[in-house]
Structures are given as C-alpha cells and as structure tokens.
Design a protein around this motif. Sequence first.
Motif, short mmCIF file in Angstrom:
data_model
loop_
_atom_site.label_atom_id
_atom_site.label_comp_id
_atom_site.label_asym_id
_atom_site.label_seq_id
_atom_site.Cartn_x
_atom_site.Cartn_y
_atom_site.Cartn_z
N PRO A 100 0.75 -1.18 0.23
CA PRO A 100 0.27 -0.06 0.00
C PRO A 100 0.90 1.30 0.09
N VAL A 101 1.95 1.31 0.54
CA VAL A 101 3.08 2.48 0.60
C VAL A 101 3.40 2.78 -0.78
N LEU A 102 3.58 1.81 -1.49
CA LEU A 102 4.12 1.91 -2.76
C LEU A 102 2.90 2.32 -3.49
N ASP A 103 1.83 2.02 -3.63
CA ASP A 103 0.33 2.17 -4.35
C ASP A 103 0.38 3.55 -4.12
N HIS A 104 0.37 4.14 -2.96
CA HIS A 104 -0.18 5.36 -2.35
C HIS A 104 1.12 6.47 -1.86
N PRO A 105 1.91 6.61 -2.52
CA PRO A 105 3.15 7.71 -1.92
C PRO A 105 2.55 8.65 -1.28
N SER A 106 3.17 8.91 -0.17
CA SER A 106 3.02 9.98 0.99
C SER A 106 3.81 11.03 1.03
N GLY A 107 5.17 10.63 0.31
CA GLY A 107 6.27 11.60 0.61
C GLY A 107 7.23 11.25 1.69
N THR A 108 6.59 10.52 2.72
CA THR A 108 7.64 9.90 3.61
C THR A 108 8.68 8.87 3.00
N LEU A 109 10.11 8.99 3.30
CA LEU A 109 10.91 7.99 3.06
C LEU A 109 10.70 7.05 3.75
N VAL A 110 10.79 5.62 3.23
CA VAL A 110 10.83 4.26 4.16
C VAL A 110 11.93 3.62 3.63
N VAL A 111 12.82 3.62 4.47
CA VAL A 111 14.07 2.78 4.37
C VAL A 111 14.03 1.36 4.83
N VAL A 112 14.11 0.37 3.81
CA VAL A 112 14.14 -1.06 4.45
C VAL A 112 15.27 -1.72 4.42
N GLU A 113 15.82 -2.16 5.75
CA GLU A 113 17.12 -2.86 5.68
C GLU A 113 16.71 -4.13 6.07
N ALA A 114 17.33 -5.03 4.91
CA ALA A 114 17.33 -6.54 4.92
C ALA A 114 18.47 -7.32 4.95
N GLY A 115 18.44 -8.41 5.00
CA GLY A 115 19.63 -9.34 4.77
C GLY A 115 19.48 -9.95 3.41
N ASP A 116 20.20 -11.15 3.03
CA ASP A 116 20.57 -11.60 1.59
C ASP A 116 19.15 -12.10 1.15
N LEU A 117 18.78 -11.26 0.13
CA LEU A 117 17.64 -11.64 -0.69
C LEU A 117 17.91 -12.48 -1.94
N LYS A 118 17.30 -13.55 -2.43
CA LYS A 118 17.91 -14.26 -3.49
C LYS A 118 16.97 -13.41 -4.49
N ARG A 119 17.46 -13.26 -5.67
CA ARG A 119 16.68 -13.03 -6.86
C ARG A 119 15.07 -13.66 -7.02
N GLY A 120 14.12 -12.95 -7.03
CA GLY A 120 12.85 -13.51 -6.92
C GLY A 120 12.02 -13.60 -5.58
N ALA A 121 13.06 -13.41 -4.48
CA ALA A 121 12.44 -13.02 -3.18
C ALA A 121 11.32 -12.18 -3.25
N PRO A 122 10.14 -12.51 -2.39
CA PRO A 122 8.93 -11.35 -2.54
C PRO A 122 9.36 -10.03 -2.33
N LEU A 123 10.03 -9.57 -1.25
CA LEU A 123 10.18 -8.13 -1.00
C LEU A 123 11.22 -7.75 -2.18
N ARG A 124 12.34 -8.48 -2.32
CA ARG A 124 13.21 -8.04 -3.45
C ARG A 124 12.46 -7.85 -4.76
N ALA A 125 11.67 -8.62 -5.19
CA ALA A 125 10.96 -8.51 -6.41
C ALA A 125 9.98 -7.33 -6.45
N LEU A 126 9.48 -7.25 -5.26
CA LEU A 126 8.37 -5.96 -5.12
C LEU A 126 9.09 -4.64 -5.65
N CYS A 127 10.28 -4.43 -4.84
CA CYS A 127 10.80 -3.28 -4.95
C CYS A 127 11.41 -3.24 -6.26
N GLU A 128 12.06 -4.17 -6.76
CA GLU A 128 12.81 -3.92 -8.10
C GLU A 128 11.75 -3.65 -9.36
#
Length: 343
Positions: A100-128
């Motif tokens: 929802p944050v990606l679908d409805h931008p608000s101007g607030t910066l969201v920094v997501v810190e994650a470990g090693d995400l393989k190609r195709g991992a849901p979180l990585r695929a969403l942001c890419e």
Amino acid sequence: MVAVRPGDAEAALARRDPKRHVVLIFGPDVGLVRERAEGLVRRSIPDAHDPFALVRLEGDDLASDPRRLIDETSTIGLFGGERVVWVRAGSRNIVPALQPVLDHPSGTLVVVEAGDLKRGAPLRALCESSPNALAVACYADTERDLARLVDTMMGEAGLTIERDARELLVSLIGGDRLASRGEIAKLALYAQGQGRVSLEDVRLIVGDASALALDDVVDAALSGASGEAVMALSKAFGAATRPDAVLGALLRALLGLHQMTLHVAAGQSPERVIESARPAVHFSRKPKLERALRGFDPARCLKALLAVDEAVLAARRNAALAPAICERTVLQVAQLAGRRRGG
C-alpha cells in the motif's frame, strides 16, 4: 527495473530520485547494509535522534499489523519537515505492509534494511518492479573498495599508509564493512602521532595475531631460516597458539609445497609456479616461498611431510612435550630446506 548495480550503489543513494520514496537496502554484507541505511537516513533528516522525524519499526511487528506502515507514512510531522520510517526486515513477510505504501505515495521516505535476498524473493521482487522504489544490493567489498576505504579513513585521521602495509591490511579485512571499519579505526588510533602507518603496525594491530604468527613460522621453516623460525615460533607461543596448530599449519603448507615442487621438477620456474598458485600468494610471502622451492625437491618435501605428520600425532598424545616436539620438528624442516640449498 529499478535495481541498482552494486558498483553504482553509492551514487544512486546520494542522488536518489525523491519519487522513489521506498529504498530497500539488502545483501550478505550486514555491516555495509547498515552503513548505507544510516547514511541515507542522515542525509534525509537533520536529526536522526528526533522521534518526530524518524520512526523505527521491526519487520516482524509489521507482519502482524500491516496497516501500521501506511499509518506511519501518512502521518504529518508535529513540526513539519521530512520524515523517515526505518524498517528492519526480519524473518516474516512484510510485502503486505509495503504494497500500500508503494501504491499510495505520501512523501515519507521508507528505508527497508534486509539481509541477503535471493533474486525472486518477494520483498526484493516487489521493490525491483516498482517505479516508486529502489533496490540496492550490498555485497562484500572488493580489494579496490577496501583500498579506497583504507585511504579515506587514514586521510580522515591525518595519516598516510605505506603501500605494502595497505596491501597486507586489505588482505586481512573484508567480508563485513563495519568490521573492516573497526579494524582500520583501531589501526589509525594506534598510529596517531606518527604520521605514517607501517607494515609492522598492521602486523601488530590488525586481525588475528596468531594467524600471522603461524605464517611467520611456516615461511621461515620452509625457506630454511632456522634462527628466524625459532624466533617466530616463540612469538606464536606467546600469542597462545597451540603447538599442534603450528604443526597443522606446517603440514598444510608442505602439502601445497609438494605440489609446487612437482611442477618445478617438470621444468617450470619457481617464479611461474608461484604466480600460478591459487589462492594467490601474498606479495610479502613470495620471496620466502621461492627460496622454499629452491630448497625442496619432491622427495625432500615428502620426507618433511612425513616428519611433521608424525609430530602432529606425537604432540597430541603428549601435551606436556608438545612445545618441544613442535620446536624440534620446525627446526628439522628448516634444516632439510637449508641442506639442499647449501648443496
């Protein structure tokens, strides 16, 4: 695609398009992930300690309450100004909270810190795949990255570092950016006031002293330097290195050396054999390894191997005599190397 190549990561974060209000920073180098996340937060808000400007959230909590993230990004700061939501991803899926944050931008910066995400991992695929996000991968520093980090930190400390000292330092650090920074900072603190960092400073301060001491024992013994080998062995024992560990390191080195002597016996030069070695031999060890190859032929190297192998067993069976057994064997190997060179 809005994935950022590792080599372009610093520039992409420094010149981030404000429309890309979600930044995923991930990778196996946890220290570099944290460093880049902290840097982005610092550049985005004037005071990272201001609770109205910066909100920290745990990913596992968001997985239980996905609405929390969109609520935080939609909130207007009490005193206005930029706001950042810093999310540390955990083991649970936070895609439902982030979508929802990606679908409805608000101007607030969201920094997501994650470990090693393989190609195709849901979180990585969403942001890419989103035009409103950046995905920045953080992998272990290359030698060039580490050399640049060393020069930068030494310059900030008002120090210069000798070339051979830098090469040794780079070979001892890496794998995790924060750990590398810690080792460089420790060295800079030790060298304060002397202006220049030497090879001996690096050997004394950085990394595993016992590992460096083992290298000294092995190099001296295989090159036939008996006196130097005894001195190095004394330092190794002073660094709490066990006799069987010394003998084990010597045994492994002789196994590698035996393969090299076979190549030399087949007609290759010692220099060519050393240059072809994998893993590569550090430049500071090449002269002694070359002397070792001139001191040992395959038969003599095999004799040394058998002697060390017997000594390992003897040292483990009799701990009280292990230091004496170790010293005698180190000298025996050094004498075998020296004898052929002399003959």
